[in-house]
Structure formats: C-alpha cells, structure tokens
Design a protein around this motif. Structure first.
Motif, PDB file in Angstrom:
ATOM      1  N   GLU A  46       0.976  -1.064   0.105  1.00  0.00           N
ATOM      2  CA  GLU A  46      -0.073   0.108  -0.004  1.00  0.00           C
ATOM      3  C   GLU A  46       0.994   1.123  -0.012  1.00  0.00           C
ATOM      4  OE1 GLU A  46      -0.311  -2.537   2.258  1.00  0.00           O
ATOM      5  OE2 GLU A  46      -2.473  -3.213   1.623  1.00  0.00           O
ATOM      6  N   PHE A  47       1.917   1.179   0.824  1.00  0.00           N
ATOM      7  CA  PHE A  47       2.760   2.501   0.866  1.00  0.00           C
ATOM      8  C   PHE A  47       3.467   2.752  -0.484  1.00  0.00           C
ATOM      9  CE2 PHE A  47       6.822   4.349   1.788  1.00  0.00           C
ATOM     10  CZ  PHE A  47       6.368   5.635   2.420  1.00  0.00           C
ATOM     11  N   VAL A  48       3.939   1.551  -0.981  1.00  0.00           N
ATOM     12  CA  VAL A  48       4.763   1.866  -2.263  1.00  0.00           C
ATOM     13  C   VAL A  48       3.675   2.196  -3.440  1.00  0.00           C
ATOM     14  CG1 VAL A  48       6.071   0.154  -4.116  1.00  0.00           C
ATOM     15  CG2 VAL A  48       6.478  -0.162  -1.545  1.00  0.00           C
ATOM     16  N   ALA A  49       2.569   1.641  -3.497  1.00  0.00           N
ATOM     17  CA  ALA A  49       1.688   2.101  -4.197  1.00  0.00           C
ATOM     18  C   ALA A  49       1.301   3.692  -4.225  1.00  0.00           C
ATOM     19  CB  ALA A  49       0.348   1.318  -4.186  1.00  0.00           C
ATOM     20  N   PHE A  50       1.225   3.909  -2.724  1.00  0.00           N
ATOM     21  CA  PHE A  50       0.681   5.372  -2.331  1.00  0.00           C
ATOM     22  C   PHE A  50       2.055   6.332  -3.000  1.00  0.00           C
ATOM     23  CE2 PHE A  50       0.936   9.178   0.054  1.00  0.00           C
ATOM     24  CZ  PHE A  50      -0.469   9.672   0.215  1.00  0.00           C
ATOM     25  N   ARG A  51       3.049   5.946  -2.696  1.00  0.00           N
ATOM     26  CA  ARG A  51       4.307   6.683  -3.118  1.00  0.00           C
ATOM     27  C   ARG A  51       4.440   6.949  -4.578  1.00  0.00           C
ATOM     28  NH1 ARG A  51       9.737   7.734  -1.331  1.00  0.00           N
ATOM     29  NH2 ARG A  51      11.041   7.949  -3.261  1.00  0.00           N
ATOM     30  N   GLU A  52       4.108   5.591  -5.337  1.00  0.00           N
ATOM     31  CA  GLU A  52       4.324   5.820  -6.885  1.00  0.00           C
ATOM     32  C   GLU A  52       3.272   6.652  -7.595  1.00  0.00           C
ATOM     33  OE1 GLU A  52       3.844   2.789 -10.465  1.00  0.00           O
ATOM     34  OE2 GLU A  52       4.943   2.216  -8.883  1.00  0.00           O
ATOM     35  N   LEU A  53       1.834   6.740  -6.877  1.00  0.00           N
ATOM     36  CA  LEU A  53       0.884   7.541  -7.289  1.00  0.00           C
ATOM     37  C   LEU A  53       1.271   9.003  -7.177  1.00  0.00           C
ATOM     38  CD1 LEU A  53      -1.806   7.927  -8.361  1.00  0.00           C
ATOM     39  CD2 LEU A  53      -2.645   7.493  -5.868  1.00  0.00           C
ATOM     40  N   HIS A  54       1.647   9.444  -5.832  1.00  0.00           N
ATOM     41  CA  HIS A  54       1.821  10.659  -5.372  1.00  0.00           C
ATOM     42  C   HIS A  54       3.095  11.438  -5.624  1.00  0.00           C
ATOM     43  CE1 HIS A  54      -2.477  11.246  -3.770  1.00  0.00           C
ATOM     44  NE2 HIS A  54      -2.287   9.939  -3.416  1.00  0.00           N
ATOM     45  N   LEU A  55       4.256  10.649  -5.616  1.00  0.00           N
ATOM     46  CA  LEU A  55       5.440  11.049  -5.923  1.00  0.00           C
ATOM     47  C   LEU A  55       5.591  12.243  -6.820  1.00  0.00           C
ATOM     48  CD1 LEU A  55       8.506  11.052  -5.173  1.00  0.00           C
ATOM     49  CD2 LEU A  55       8.822   9.310  -7.037  1.00  0.00           C
ATOM     50  N   PRO A  56       5.238  12.127  -8.029  1.00  0.00           N
ATOM     51  CA  PRO A  56       5.279  13.241  -9.261  1.00  0.00           C
ATOM     52  C   PRO A  56       4.617  14.494  -8.850  1.00  0.00           C
ATOM     53  CG  PRO A  56       4.471  10.975 -10.280  1.00  0.00           C
ATOM     54  CD  PRO A  56       4.392  10.884  -8.637  1.00  0.00           C
ATOM     55  N   ARG A  57       3.354  14.342  -8.200  1.00  0.00           N
ATOM     56  CA  ARG A  57       2.718  15.470  -7.603  1.00  0.00           C
ATOM     57  C   ARG A  57       3.312  16.349  -6.706  1.00  0.00           C
ATOM     58  NH1 ARG A  57      -2.944  12.365  -8.193  1.00  0.00           N
ATOM     59  NH2 ARG A  57      -3.120  12.481 -10.544  1.00  0.00           N
ATOM     60  N   TYR A  58       3.826  15.531  -5.346  1.00  0.00           N
ATOM     61  CA  TYR A  58       4.360  16.030  -4.592  1.00  0.00           C
ATOM     62  C   TYR A  58       5.844  16.608  -4.883  1.00  0.00           C
ATOM     63  CZ  TYR A  58       1.710  13.478  -1.009  1.00  0.00           C
ATOM     64  OH  TYR A  58       0.685  12.690  -0.111  1.00  0.00           O
ATOM     65  N   LEU A  59       6.329  16.068  -5.597  1.00  0.00           N
ATOM     66  CA  LEU A  59       7.762  16.543  -6.140  1.00  0.00           C
ATOM     67  C   LEU A  59       7.498  17.843  -7.144  1.00  0.00           C
ATOM     68  CD1 LEU A  59      10.767  16.134  -6.232  1.00  0.00           C
ATOM     69  CD2 LEU A  59      10.421  14.842  -8.382  1.00  0.00           C
ATOM     70  N   SER A  60       6.473  17.927  -7.779  1.00  0.00           N
ATOM     71  CA  SER A  60       6.195  19.167  -8.477  1.00  0.00           C
ATOM     72  C   SER A  60       5.842  20.311  -7.540  1.00  0.00           C
ATOM     73  CB  SER A  60       4.835  18.934  -9.542  1.00  0.00           C
ATOM     74  OG  SER A  60       5.368  18.062 -10.485  1.00  0.00           O
ATOM     75  N   TYR A  61       5.112  19.979  -6.479  1.00  0.00           N
ATOM     76  CA  TYR A  61       4.879  21.070  -5.277  1.00  0.00           C
ATOM     77  C   TYR A  61       6.136  21.412  -4.912  1.00  0.00           C
ATOM     78  CZ  TYR A  61       3.216  22.831  -0.990  1.00  0.00           C
ATOM     79  OH  TYR A  61       3.120  23.743   0.048  1.00  0.00           O
ATOM     80  N   ALA A  62       6.672  20.541  -4.403  1.00  0.00           N
ATOM     81  CA  ALA A  62       8.232  21.055  -3.806  1.00  0.00           C
ATOM     82  C   ALA A  62       8.832  21.906  -4.679  1.00  0.00           C
ATOM     83  CB  ALA A  62       8.861  19.808  -3.238  1.00  0.00           C
ATOM     84  N   LYS A  63       9.059  21.662  -5.860  1.00  0.00           N
ATOM     85  CA  LYS A  63       9.862  22.381  -6.998  1.00  0.00           C
ATOM     86  C   LYS A  63       9.518  23.657  -6.865  1.00  0.00           C
ATOM     87  CE  LYS A  63      11.292  18.420  -9.739  1.00  0.00           C
ATOM     88  NZ  LYS A  63      11.291  17.941 -11.292  1.00  0.00           N
ATOM     89  N   VAL A  64       8.307  23.968  -6.742  1.00  0.00           N
ATOM     90  CA  VAL A  64       7.969  25.396  -6.796  1.00  0.00           C
ATOM     91  C   VAL A  64       8.564  26.191  -5.551  1.00  0.00           C
ATOM     92  CG1 VAL A  64       5.905  26.963  -6.196  1.00  0.00           C
ATOM     93  CG2 VAL A  64       5.541  24.970  -7.633  1.00  0.00           C
TER      94      VAL A  64
END
Length: 145
Positions: free
Chosen positions: A21-39
């Motif tokens: 579940e954690f691995v799936a959650f990470r894979e799903l949300h990583l790109p969006r979290y990373l895009s947010y952090a890059k701001v």
C-alpha cells in the motif's frame, strides 16, 4: 504541469518492510508532491530531498496514516510541513498564514497545473471543496500569480 515521467527517488536506507500500500501510494503521489516541492526550491535536488524526507516520515507512521479518517489528507499535511520546514530560514519564526491552504491549492492548480479532481486526490478533499477554495483564491491576491 506535472511531469508524468519523474524518476522515483532512491529509497536507499528505507526499511525493507514497506507495505505494498505504501509503495503504491508513493508511486501515485511522488510526481505531484515533487512538482509541488519544486515550486518552493530553486534547486530540484533540494525539492527531491524534501519529498524524500516526507516519504520517510510517512513510512515511519504509515499504520497510523492508514488508520486515520482520511489517509491522503494526513499524508498531505506531512508533505506540506516537511516542505515548509525545509524552506524556512534557520531560526525563523514562521509568520501565520491565514491563506496557507488556499495558497497551496493555487500553487497546485495555477503553477503545477493540476486539475481540480487531481488536487482533490493529492490533498484528500472533495472536488467541490477544492473548486470553491480555488474560486476564493482567484478572488484574492493569490489569483494574481
């Protein structure tokens, strides 16, 4: 816009007992979290470090996150606080931000390029609430971005 082809950050020293579940959650949300952090960071490496720290914090409390009424919202709060802590100057007292949530939604929509349903998925809220808050942000000075 978000990059749908962001390479996953190496988990390195992450414990081997990560749940599916954690691995799936990470894979799903990583790109969006990373895009947010890059701001918030000038250097992409610092954004990736902040997101990695957030995922490590999530992994440490994952059973509690899953047991919460809204796991996605609980995870988002950890990501937000991790990014905020990494962007604050040392010894700075954070100023109260009455529109912090609206600001984050505006960033996710106007800067990162997420649609309202995607934002709702990232922050763990319903689409109607997100649409309402975005309208509010648009009427405020946040919408001037």
């Amino acid at each position: 816009m978000t990059s749908r082809h962001v390479r996953p950050i190496d988990l390195g020293a992450q414990p081997p007992h990560l749940s599916l579940e954690f691995v799936a959650f990470r894979e799903l949300h990583l790109p969006r979290y990373l895009s947010y952090a890059k701001v918030w960071f000038r250097e992409p490496g610092r954004a990736a470090e902040a997101v990695e720290l957030a995922f490590r914090a999530l992994a440490a409390v994952w059973p509690e996150i899953l047991g919460s009424p809204n796991p996605t919202a609980a995870a988002w709060q950890i990501v937000r606080s991790t990014v905020t802590a990494r962007t604050a100057p040392p010894d700075a007292t954070p100023a109260p931000r009455a529109t912090a949530e609206d600001e984050d939604l505006a960033i996710l929509h106007y800067v990162v390029g997420l649609a309202t349903p995607e934002i709702a998925d990232v922050v763990g809220a319903d689409t109607a609430s997100i649409a309402s808050q975005l309208r509010h942000a648009l009427r405020s000075d946040i919408g001037e971005w």
